[in-house]
Enzyme design. Structure first.
Site, PDB file in Angstrom:
ATOM      1  N   HIS A  37      44.911  34.350  40.124  1.00  0.00           N
ATOM      2  CA  HIS A  37      45.981  33.395  39.791  1.00  0.00           C
ATOM      3  C   HIS A  37      47.115  33.484  40.816  1.00  0.00           C
ATOM      4  O   HIS A  37      47.678  32.470  41.225  1.00  0.00           O
ATOM      5  CB  HIS A  37      46.591  33.709  38.415  1.00  0.00           C
ATOM      6  CG  HIS A  37      45.654  33.566  37.270  1.00  0.00           C
ATOM      7  ND1 HIS A  37      45.196  34.642  36.539  1.00  0.00           N
ATOM      8  CD2 HIS A  37      45.082  32.463  36.724  1.00  0.00           C
ATOM      9  CE1 HIS A  37      44.401  34.212  35.581  1.00  0.00           C
ATOM     10  NE2 HIS A  37      44.305  32.900  35.670  1.00  0.00           N
ATOM     11  N   SER A 187      40.269  36.744  33.685  1.00  0.00           N
ATOM     12  CA  SER A 187      41.086  37.314  32.603  1.00  0.00           C
ATOM     13  C   SER A 187      40.194  37.999  31.570  1.00  0.00           C
ATOM     14  O   SER A 187      40.617  38.933  30.895  1.00  0.00           O
ATOM     15  CB  SER A 187      41.902  36.215  31.927  1.00  0.00           C
ATOM     16  OG  SER A 187      42.699  35.572  32.894  1.00  0.00           O
TER      17      SER A 187
END
Ligand code: PAF
Length: 283
Positions: A37, A187
């Site tokens: 990210h 994640s």
């Protein structure tokens, strides 16, 4: 970094700052931020954009309640990481802000792009993604958007959405960030136990093998059979798909054409964690 929870305050702030900065770059996320990210934030900053990140775990794109409930949330840490990476604005909306009282996705059909692979296995997933991405694009009105290649089919869905409705937005696909083992950062990786993390690396190894075989002219199904036997035949691994696709259409192919827009894609459960990854033939 400015933090906003309401669309109105976000838009007021962006209208004030847009003339100063020229371009607004947008990185939509569901939080639990990792280096992948942060690479998207860096890519936006590197292009000189005033950079907005959202963290919103969108309920309508989860076809599995357990996956939604167990989706990691590390908001305090995310804010530290975004600040350190010089993100300019964090938009942190509630479900009421995004959906009002009607938390439901609209229906979309972009042919195989929405209906194959992830679309076939996670029914309604892309309806949820397209619904929230459209709402976020309407809220932020970005000039450029940054998505990670790890979610390759999502990238193609968003590219199609932009072509249909958000013509002025420039799409940037940022290469997948990998751990030194090759495991794609996600994640969901925090849910892997040590032995499962070691097994998850096999997805990467299978991708590398199939990619090289296809580039050498081996028919994809033959390469895939060998990869399945060699890396994916384990009681804790449940393969959903391993395929060669044309990224423009997300249709499966046996051999790659000369145009270079082909990728090998994989989805595999590692115990109870579903992992996806892909590799472009040009990677
Ligand atoms: O890739 C994600 O994290 C999500 O699908 C996105 C694009 C933020 C939409 O909720």
């Amino acid at each position: 970094m400015f933090v906003f929870k309401s669309i109105k305050l976000l838009q007021d702030h962006l209208s004030e700052n847009r003339p100063k900065f020229g371009k607004v770059g947008f990185v939509p996320t569901m939080g639990a931020l990792h280096q992948g990210h942060l690479d998207l934030i860096s890519a936006s900053k590197a292009k000189g954009c005033y950079t907005v990140c959202t963290i919103y775990v969108n309920p309508t794109q989860f076809n599995n309640t357990e996956d939604f409930e167990k989706y990691p949330s590390t908001i305090e840490l995310d804010i530290v990481k975004l600040t350190q990476n010089k993100c300019d604005v964090l938009f942190l909306p509630s479900s009421t802000e995004m959906y009002g009282n009607h938390v439901v996705a609209d229906k979309y059909n972009f042919g195989a792009i929405t209906n194959s692979f992830e679309g076939a296995l996670r029914l309604g997933h892309f309806d949820g993604v397209i619904t929230i991405v459209s709402k976020l694009f309407d809220a932020v009105k970005p000039d450029e958007v940054f998505f990670g290649q790890k979610d390759l089919q999502q990238c193609m869905v968003v590219k199609h959405l932009i072509g249909n409705r958000f013509y002025n937005i420039k799409m940037n696909i940022v290469p997948t960030k990998r751990e030194s083992s090759g495991l794609a950062m996600s994640s969901r990786n925090v849910r892997l136990k040590d032995d499962e993390r070691a097994l998850a690396i096999r997805l990467y190894e299978a991708l590398v093998f199939v990619k090289h075989q296809v580039l050498m002219g081996v028919v994809a199904s033959e390469a895939i059979s060998i990869a399945k036997a060699q890396w994916l035949n384990h009681p804790k691994l449940t393969l959903e798909y391993l395929a060669l696709v044309d990224t423009n259409t997300m249709e499966q192919h046996e051999i790659a054409g000369p145009e270079l827009h082909y990728a090998v894609i994989i989805a595999c459960w590692c115990s109870n964690v579903r992992l996806i990854d892909n590799m472009l033939l040009t990677d």
